[in-house]
Design a protein around this motif. Structure first.
Motif, PDB file in Angstrom:
ATOM      1  N   ARG A 153       2.531  -8.391  11.601  1.00  4.55           N
ATOM      2  CA  ARG A 153       2.658  -8.319  10.137  1.00  4.55           C
ATOM      3  C   ARG A 153       3.884  -7.505   9.735  1.00  4.55           C
ATOM      4  NH1 ARG A 153       3.480  -3.963   6.734  1.00  4.55           N
ATOM      5  NH2 ARG A 153       3.558  -4.900   4.656  1.00  4.55           N
ATOM      6  N   PHE A 212       7.117  -9.364  10.415  1.00  9.33           N
ATOM      7  CA  PHE A 212       7.311 -10.443   9.447  1.00  9.33           C
ATOM      8  C   PHE A 212       7.783  -9.898   8.107  1.00  9.33           C
ATOM      9  CE2 PHE A 212       5.231 -12.543   5.787  1.00  9.33           C
ATOM     10  CZ  PHE A 212       5.951 -13.728   5.784  1.00  9.33           C
ATOM     11  N   LEU A 262       0.761 -14.489   7.721  1.00  8.46           N
ATOM     12  CA  LEU A 262       1.426 -13.468   8.530  1.00  8.46           C
ATOM     13  C   LEU A 262       1.399 -12.078   7.908  1.00  8.46           C
ATOM     14  CD1 LEU A 262       4.521 -15.475   9.820  1.00  8.46           C
ATOM     15  CD2 LEU A 262       2.361 -15.000  10.983  1.00  8.46           C
ATOM     16  N   ASP A 263       0.891 -11.976   6.705  1.00 12.27           N
ATOM     17  CA  ASP A 263       0.767 -10.662   6.089  1.00 12.27           C
ATOM     18  C   ASP A 263      -0.687 -10.374   5.740  1.00 12.27           C
ATOM     19  OD1 ASP A 263       0.709  -8.600   3.837  1.00 12.27           O
ATOM     20  OD2 ASP A 263       2.821  -8.537   4.362  1.00 12.27           O
TER      21      ASP A 263
END
Length: 342
Positions: A224, A227, A250-251
């Motif tokens: 995370r 990204f 991705l977060d």
């Protein structure tokens, strides 16, 4: 030619939110993060882990604020306040959760023993906690400057500061992972003894599962952070920043899964006594408590009728912990089962 004064926050907001934010997606993340807050507080009270639980709760609350801000941007895509809420909330929330995982490692070391430690505790605390504090300050400052300034030059300065904060957070995670790897290698290769006090913990299947889950949660936070560092470095109007799908996966999802793992395998529950007695355990392992009295007492020369101060030589007792009679008197300890413990 467009002047720098034309790059207002409103244009940044619209560029970042090219597509309208998802109603369902944002509501789901708001609800899930909000539900975990009372759960984290309850576990912290039950297992006397107030600092860990408070840090996790702060991160969850910031995530809720962030996704509420993104939800409000549906009706006002150029709203400065809503964009600040979204940016600062989703940036700082994971930083606090990363800080929470840093609190766990010293207690894992306590279970195995300080003999396996690769760093001094003071250096661990100064380095990782200082890096975490620095990243939070830079992320907050960079987020505010990049959104509150109306000129592109000043806004870009804020973006650079925010990117630096995220990079520091990523570095702190990398150092933490490296420290954990060195500790794991030490457990598997060094032939030290383990105190039987925590045998019920390090021999349990739940503890071994906890180590795997904890490692996986750490990896999720690394993904995370990497990204989000790339997203901010590319700018709010970049294609990767405009993708809500990537943001959710991705977060938001990475942070949510990491938090769920930390709460499902709550350290205070798994580590038991080692969580609440870490400092006292380090004292109990110290050498002075193992030292016993000499095997015999010297006779009182002054009470003897044949005492001669000049002619009598007092016997010298040599006491060394390396002698066999000392080691045999030590408490029995279990050797490390390298294949089973890690």
């Amino acid at each position: 030619m467009t002047s720098s004064t034309d790059y207002t926050l409103g244009r940044y907001s619209r560029a970042f939110l090219t597509n309208e934010p998802s109603l369902v997606g944002n509501i789901i993340f708001i609800a899930l993060f909000a539900v975990l807050i009372p759960l984290a507080l309850g576990l912290g009270v039950k297992y006397r882990s107030s600092v860990f639980a408070t840090t996790i709760t702060t991160g969850l609350a910031l995530e809720v604020v962030g996704y509420v801000g993104r939800f409000l941007l549906r009706d006002n895509p150029t709203g400065r306040t809503d964009f600040i809420l979204f940016l600062v909330g989703t940036i700082l929330g994971p930083a606090f959760i990363c800080g929470a995982i840093f609190l766990v490692m010293p207690h894992i070391v306590t279970v195995y023993g300080d003999d396996f430690r690769s760093w001094r505790p003071v250096w661990y605390q100064l380095l990782l906690y200082a890096l975490t504090a620095a990243s939070i300050v830079l992320e907050l400052a960079g987020g505010l400057v990049s959104t509150m300034q109306d000129t592109r030059v000043k806004a870009d300065i804020g973006i650079h500061v925010l990117t630096t904060g995220l990079a520091i957070q990523l570095v702190s995670l990398a150092i933490f992972v490296g420290h954990a790897v060195l500790f794991a290698i030490a457990v598997r290769t060094r032939h030290h003894a383990l105190d039987i006090k925590f045998a019920g913990i390090y021999n349990s299947g739940s503890f071994k599962t906890f180590l795997l889950a904890f490692s996986f949660a750490t990896c999720l936070l690394v993904v995370r952070t990497a990204f989000r560092t790339v997203v901010i470095a590319e700018g709010y109007d970049s294609s990767i920043a405009q993708s809500e799908t990537l943001l959710f996966i991705l977060d938001g999802l990475m942070v949510l899964l990491a938090t769920l793992i930390l709460l499902a395998f709550f350290p205070g529950r798994i580590l038991g006594q080692s969580w609440s007695q870490a400092s006292s355990h380090r004292v109990s392992r110290a050498l002075p408590e193992r030292i016993q009295a000499p095997p015999y007492e010297l006779p009182s020369a002054q009470s003897s009728p044949t005492y001669n101060r000049m002619g009598t030589k007092h016997p010298v007792v040599s006491y060394s912990p390396k002698k066999s009679n000392y080691t045999e008197s030590l408490p029995q300890r279990n050797l490390v089962d390298h294949e089973a413990l890690w």
